[in-house]
Design an enzyme around this catalytic site. Sequence first.
Site, PDB file in Angstrom:
ATOM      1  N   HIS A   1       0.833  -1.205   0.000  1.00  0.00           N
ATOM      2  CA  HIS A   1       0.000   0.000   0.000  1.00  0.00           C
ATOM      3  C   HIS A   1       0.861   1.245   0.000  1.00  0.00           C
ATOM      4  O   HIS A   1       2.005   1.229   0.450  1.00  0.00           O
ATOM      5  CB  HIS A   1      -0.976   0.023   1.188  1.00  0.00           C
TER       6      HIS A   1
ATOM      7  N   HIS B   1       0.797   5.228   1.212  1.00  0.00           N
ATOM      8  CA  HIS B   1       0.169   6.265   2.021  1.00  0.00           C
ATOM      9  C   HIS B   1       0.227   7.566   1.232  1.00  0.00           C
ATOM     10  O   HIS B   1       1.306   7.981   0.809  1.00  0.00           O
ATOM     11  CB  HIS B   1       0.935   6.480   3.335  1.00  0.00           C
TER      12      HIS B   1
END
Length: 143
Positions: free
Chosen positions: A102, A104
Amino acid sequence: MPSPQDCIFCQIVAGAAPSTIVHEDDRTLAFMNIAPAAPGHLLVIPKAHATDLLDVPSDDLAASARTAQRMARRVVGVLGADGVNLVHATRPVAGQTVFHVHLHVLPRYLDDTIQGMWTPTPGDPNVIRSVGKRLRDAVERAG
């Protein structure tokens, strides 16, 4: 490392775990971070499970980067962020705590006090949902 069926981000993709989704396309999902370092902090993931940067197929990584850029434009345009950090961690020693790759998208403001890695703390769910709605609605209008 948890298996994909135990992965909270895979559960979010499947609709089996709650989230405030800001953007979705065929390869990626962007949703609000429940422990935001700053207002508008969100996460971008490929929908297909990959553990980290070393594991993710390059097409999913490229799609995630495009979505992250789109979300960065939104946090600047909609929330008035003064800048954006794009942050990724691979493996626990680097700070990875969820083992689904992922990115941010971390809005930065002139008066914020974020230095280096932040300590995740739960945010106000109502504020998170409200900011997520503003960002989602802006994305939908932009097409």
